[in-house]
Design a protein around this motif. Structure first.
Motif, PDB file in Angstrom:
ATOM      1  N   TYR A  14       5.331  31.212   2.597  1.00 54.09           N
ATOM      2  CA  TYR A  14       4.634  30.125   1.886  1.00 54.09           C
ATOM      3  C   TYR A  14       3.146  30.127   2.243  1.00 54.09           C
ATOM      4  CZ  TYR A  14       3.216  25.321   0.771  1.00 54.09           C
ATOM      5  OH  TYR A  14       2.549  24.218   0.304  1.00 54.09           O
ATOM      6  N   ARG A  49      12.074  33.048  -2.552  1.00 55.09           N
ATOM      7  CA  ARG A  49      12.486  32.055  -3.552  1.00 55.09           C
ATOM      8  C   ARG A  49      12.211  30.645  -3.047  1.00 55.09           C
ATOM      9  NH1 ARG A  49      17.057  33.853  -4.119  1.00 55.09           N
ATOM     10  NH2 ARG A  49      16.737  35.106  -5.996  1.00 55.09           N
ATOM     11  N   ASP A  50      12.498  30.398  -1.775  1.00 57.44           N
ATOM     12  CA  ASP A  50      12.240  29.080  -1.198  1.00 57.44           C
ATOM     13  C   ASP A  50      10.741  28.753  -1.215  1.00 57.44           C
ATOM     14  OD1 ASP A  50      14.941  28.847  -0.737  1.00 57.44           O
ATOM     15  OD2 ASP A  50      14.814  29.381   1.399  1.00 57.44           O
ATOM     16  N   VAL A  52       8.462  29.986  -3.250  1.00 59.28           N
ATOM     17  CA  VAL A  52       8.035  29.778  -4.637  1.00 59.28           C
ATOM     18  C   VAL A  52       8.410  28.375  -5.103  1.00 59.28           C
ATOM     19  CG1 VAL A  52       8.483  30.475  -7.031  1.00 59.28           C
ATOM     20  CG2 VAL A  52       7.992  32.207  -5.294  1.00 59.28           C
ATOM     21  N   GLN A  53       9.579  27.893  -4.719  1.00 56.30           N
ATOM     22  CA  GLN A  53       9.988  26.541  -5.088  1.00 56.30           C
ATOM     23  C   GLN A  53       9.026  25.502  -4.504  1.00 56.30           C
ATOM     24  OE1 GLN A  53      12.365  25.483  -7.246  1.00 56.30           O
ATOM     25  NE2 GLN A  53      12.597  27.672  -7.729  1.00 56.30           N
ATOM     26  N   ARG A  54       8.597  25.722  -3.290  1.00 60.63           N
ATOM     27  CA  ARG A  54       7.626  24.803  -2.677  1.00 60.63           C
ATOM     28  C   ARG A  54       6.302  24.830  -3.427  1.00 60.63           C
ATOM     29  NH1 ARG A  54       7.399  25.885   3.708  1.00 60.63           N
ATOM     30  NH2 ARG A  54       5.809  24.246   3.532  1.00 60.63           N
ATOM     31  N   LEU A  56       5.868  25.574  -6.545  1.00 56.53           N
ATOM     32  CA  LEU A  56       6.075  24.896  -7.828  1.00 56.53           C
ATOM     33  C   LEU A  56       5.940  23.384  -7.648  1.00 56.53           C
ATOM     34  CD1 LEU A  56       9.075  26.973  -9.233  1.00 56.53           C
ATOM     35  CD2 LEU A  56       6.782  26.860 -10.231  1.00 56.53           C
ATOM     36  N   ARG A  57       6.492  22.866  -6.559  1.00 55.37           N
ATOM     37  CA  ARG A  57       6.376  21.428  -6.292  1.00 55.37           C
ATOM     38  C   ARG A  57       4.929  21.027  -6.007  1.00 55.37           C
ATOM     39  NH1 ARG A  57      11.316  22.451  -3.491  1.00 55.37           N
ATOM     40  NH2 ARG A  57      10.245  22.531  -1.469  1.00 55.37           N
ATOM     41  N   GLN A  63       6.382  27.044 -13.794  1.00 56.18           N
ATOM     42  CA  GLN A  63       7.529  27.762 -14.348  1.00 56.18           C
ATOM     43  C   GLN A  63       7.580  27.504 -15.846  1.00 56.18           C
ATOM     44  OE1 GLN A  63      11.167  27.210 -12.197  1.00 56.18           O
ATOM     45  NE2 GLN A  63      12.058  29.029 -13.120  1.00 56.18           N
ATOM     46  N   VAL A  69       7.465  32.685 -14.012  1.00 54.71           N
ATOM     47  CA  VAL A  69       6.668  31.858 -13.104  1.00 54.71           C
ATOM     48  C   VAL A  69       5.268  32.452 -13.048  1.00 54.71           C
ATOM     49  CG1 VAL A  69       6.380  31.043 -10.732  1.00 54.71           C
ATOM     50  CG2 VAL A  69       8.662  31.172 -11.743  1.00 54.71           C
TER      51      VAL A  69
END
Length: 218
Positions: A14, A49-50, A52-54, A56-57, A63, A69
């Protein structure tokens, strides 16, 4: 050697992607894939993946579809809002830095400006943008304002890719006001440092808006 846990690996990834965004190593509208990042970082897909999710938030990535993405393209309105916030926050950081700066701090700022100018002259745009970001953050560090520095990090997550692209098209002297800020820090002239930073950010607006419009029409 201490074993890296899944959680700490995810945090490291991250932070690495955040740094790449802030320093403009990822460009507006660039597509990001889990597999591509995992291969580039030499790790498995799960912690990527984790991360990238952070992101995105954080609105640092967007996305568009399940498999698409990308690095966002800021609207003119979004950019201008961020620019106004930056002018106030970074102006405050420069003002405080001029009060707090030691001779060593001033020398550090001067080296960053000189290296930035050299990178621009050599058209090493990625390096120039990275040095520009380091200069802006160094002022908040010298000012000893960690909360402000954290806020700048969030703003630069969204601004970094845009500034990097703009750097390679800009015609104005990108470090002219940086010299003014360094001189102000050397003399302890806080108001001059603040005004120099605000002007540095404001004077780029017209060119960056024009650059955004080229991205929107692409």
């Amino acid at each position: 050697m201490k074993e890296i846990s899944k959680d700490s690996l995810g945090d490291a990834i991250y932070r690495r992607v955040c740094q790449d965004l802030m320093r403009g190593k990822l460009r507006p509208n660039q597509k990001i894939t889990i597999r591509g990042l995992a291969e580039a970082l030499g790790t498995s897909s799960t912690p990527v993946r984790d991360a990238v999710q952070r992101l995105l938030r954080d609105n640092a990535l967007e996305q568009r579809t399940v498999r698409d993405v990308r690095v966002p393209v800021l609207s003119v309105e979004e950019y201008l809002e961020i620019s106004r916030i930056r002018a106030e926050l970074e102006g405050l950081a420069a003002e405080r830095a001029a009060i707090m700066a030691t001779d060593k701090d001033v020398a550090r700022l001067q080296r960053l400006v000189e290296r930035n100018a050299e990178a621009i002259d050599a058209k090493r745009w990625s390096q120039a943008n990275e040095l520009n970001q380091q200069f802006h953050f160094a002022l908040a560090e010298i000012a000893n304002m960690p909360v402000l520095l954290s806020m700048l990090g969030q703003l630069w997550l969204r601004m970094g890719p845009l500034l990097s692209g703009y750097f390679s098209t800009a015609t104005q002297d990108m470090v002219k006001r940086h010299h003014i800020i360094v001189a102000a820090c050397a003399k302890g002239e806080s108001e001059l440092a603040r005004d120099g930073m605000r002007e540095d950010i404001i004077m780029a607006r017209e060119g960056i808006v024009a650059y955004i419009k080229t991205l929107s029409s692409a």
